[in-house]
Design an enzyme around this catalytic site. Structure first.
Site, PDB file in Angstrom:
ATOM      1  CE1 TYR A 153      -3.858   2.068   0.492  1.00  0.00           C
ATOM      2  CE2 TYR A 153      -3.082   3.001   2.424  1.00  0.00           C
ATOM      3  CZ  TYR A 153      -4.114   2.768   1.413  1.00  0.00           C
ATOM      4  OH  TYR A 153      -5.135   3.847   1.381  1.00  0.00           O
ATOM      5  NE  ARG A 210      -1.688   5.267   1.112  1.00  0.00           N
ATOM      6  CZ  ARG A 210      -0.669   5.310   1.907  1.00  0.00           C
ATOM      7  NH1 ARG A 210       0.357   4.425   1.982  1.00  0.00           N
ATOM      8  NH2 ARG A 210      -0.750   6.083   2.935  1.00  0.00           N
ATOM      9  CG  ASP A 211      -7.175   7.391   0.174  1.00  0.00           C
ATOM     10  OD1 ASP A 211      -8.236   6.807  -0.579  1.00  0.00           O
ATOM     11  OD2 ASP A 211      -7.279   7.985   1.536  1.00  0.00           O
ATOM     12  CB  SER A 269      -5.311   6.671   3.198  1.00  0.00           C
ATOM     13  OG  SER A 269      -5.656   6.186   4.264  1.00  0.00           O
ATOM     14  CG  ASP A 325      -9.774   1.744  -1.242  1.00  0.00           C
ATOM     15  OD1 ASP A 325     -10.331   0.761  -1.024  1.00  0.00           O
ATOM     16  OD2 ASP A 325      -9.826   2.616  -0.331  1.00  0.00           O
ATOM     17  CG  ASP A 381     -11.216   3.636   8.694  1.00  0.00           C
ATOM     18  OD1 ASP A 381     -10.265   2.618   8.381  1.00  0.00           O
ATOM     19  OD2 ASP A 381     -12.135   3.388   9.644  1.00  0.00           O
TER      20      ASP A 381
HETATM   21  C1  BGC Z   1      -3.831   4.178   6.516  1.00  0.00           C
HETATM   22  C2  BGC Z   1      -2.220   3.366   6.638  1.00  0.00           C
HETATM   23  C3  BGC Z   1      -2.595   2.230   7.889  1.00  0.00           C
HETATM   24  C4  BGC Z   1      -3.833   1.359   7.434  1.00  0.00           C
HETATM   25  C5  BGC Z   1      -3.963   0.446   8.531  1.00  0.00           C
HETATM   26  C6  BGC Z   1      -5.008   3.023   6.129  1.00  0.00           C
HETATM   27  O1  BGC Z   1      -6.139   3.874   6.050  1.00  0.00           O
HETATM   28  O2  BGC Z   1      -3.701   4.930   5.398  1.00  0.00           O
HETATM   29  O3  BGC Z   1      -1.477   4.446   7.021  1.00  0.00           O
HETATM   30  O4  BGC Z   1      -1.412   1.516   7.794  1.00  0.00           O
HETATM   31  O5  BGC Z   1      -5.024   2.042   7.360  1.00  0.00           O
HETATM   32  O6  BGC Z   1      -4.513   0.952   9.472  1.00  0.00           O
END
Ligand code: BGC
Length: 396
Positions: free
Chosen positions: A117, A122-123, A129, A168, A350
């Protein structure tokens, strides 16, 4: 830093967990790794004969949190959660060395779950995120993120690994291409995912490409484009044989099977026949398979114990009233589902609920989102205790 590996917390975890043992001489972890190289045969179920690994990173995060708790019941239940197999998210380049830690601590009875990830941009359809790599930094994603993960896994061929590839990302390209952030990331996402699939295609690895969830790609108009996007990138990677299918409901809230479906009463319900994950996977899987890609699924059941909490399918942030769901198991009752797994580590946020904070996303300020909440990935003790209280089955 999200994870602190305090010695006390780690020692408490090791004491509570019978599998790994501390080597007294040098303090390193020694476990009964497999005696020879692991091969996960394409077409097999990697979870059928293996337990999803309860990783030390989540365990020590819980242990650190429990050290501040006075309620003995919560402490005891927290210690039980630490023993549940959960995926570890490698969400920054700085966390890549944890892959080696995972390879060293995973016994032969287990399969370690890792989330890939860190795509550039990203996101792209949300803010909470947004990652460290900017759109255009694909070369860095390959050299500084994927390549060292490949090296770490290659160094430990005797360990079984399940990878979830970039939650995602491809679903966002299907439904959010109208956003500049997503359209400008599209080529990095597709090339980045293809590069990951091609290079992580190792005999001891089972890969699942993220496919969102039924409330996202399950809409009539999204199913075929969703399948097309997944298979396009799979083929661009050279149809790697260690791709087993898709992950669904990652960090999500949907039921495996619910009748009537959670949003069956909504005015637009007739356009989404995938009102639960079982129906979603049974609808999209044949479309994926027809195009030559294996299409088994693993589903995140980490936080889906309670339904009917959201105002809309798309409400993704710290849903209030949620509870820990079914523990990881390969007994799913549906031949397309290899396993129910815990992917989002329950207790990690989140996204922040503070509207003035960097990376604030308005979804985290919606009426159905728990508040206050820290930045994505940070520990939220009150949320963790709520998940415990509402867990089905309960922790005793
Ligand atoms: C976050 C990450 C995190 C993951 C697990 C994601 O939404 O962006 O930084 O490691 O969730 O909690």
């Amino acid at each position: 830093m999200k994870y602190s590996f305090s010695l006390a917390a780690f020692a408490a975890f090791v004491a509570a967990n019978p599998t790994p043992t501390l080597d007294k001489k040098d303090g390193t972890l020694s476990v009964a790794a497999c005696a020879s190289a692991v091969t996960i045969a394409p077409g097999s179920n990697p979870f059928a004969s293996r337990t999803l690994h309860a990783n030390s990173a989540y365990a020590s995060e819980i242990a650190a949190a429990m050290a501040n708790v006075t309620d003995a019941t919560i402490q005891a239940q927290g210690a039980e959660v630490a023993k549940v197999g959960t995926f570890l998210w490698i969400d920054t380049i700085a966390r890549v060395p944890l892959v080696t830690t995972m390879m060293q601590e995973t016994p032969c009875t287990d399969i370690v779950g890792i989330v890939i990830y860190d795509l550039p941009g990203r996101d792209c359809a949300a803010k909470a995120s947004n990652g460290e790599l900017k759109t255009g930094e694909l070369a860095k994603y390959k050299s500084d993120y994927i390549d060292p993960i490949v090296t770490a896994i290659k160094a430990a061929p005797n360990v079984a690994v399940a990878l979830i590839i970039e939650p995602d990302s491809l679903p966002n390209l299907v439904t959010n291409a109208n956003l500049t952030t997503c359209s400008s990331s599209a080529s990095d996402y597709q090339n980045g995912v293809a590069y990951a699939l091609k290079n992580l295609n190792l005999p001891n690895v089972a890969m699942y490409i993220d496919a969102g969830h039924g409330g996202w790609l399950g809409w009539d108009a999204n199913l075929q484009p969703g399948a097309d996007m997944l298979t396009k990138v799979y083929k661009a990677a050279g149809s790697p044989k260690q791709v087993f299918g898709v992950s669904t409901n990652v960090a999500g809230w949907n039921a495996f099977s619910a009748s009537p479906g959670e949003f069956a009463g909504a005015s637009d319900a007739k356009y989404n026949k995938c009102q639960d994950e079982k129906r979603y996977i049974n609808a999209i899987s044949p479309l994926i398979k027809k195009d030559g890609m294996p299409a088994h699924a693993i589903m995140d059941t980490g936080r889906n114990a309670v339904q009917g909490l959201r105002q809309a399918w798309g409400d993704w942030c710290n849903v209030n009233g949620a509870g820990f769901g079914v523990r990881p198991t390969s007994t799913t009752g549906d031949p397309l589902f290899d396993a129910f797994v815990w992917v989002k580590p329950g207790g990690e946020s989140d996204g922040t609920s503070d509207p003035t904070a960097d990376r604030y996303d308005s979804f985290c300020g919606k009426p159905d989102a728990f508040s206050p909440a820290p930045q994505a990935g940070q520990w939220n003790e009150a949320y963790f205790e709520m998940l415990l209280k509402n867990a089905v089955p309960q922790f005793t």
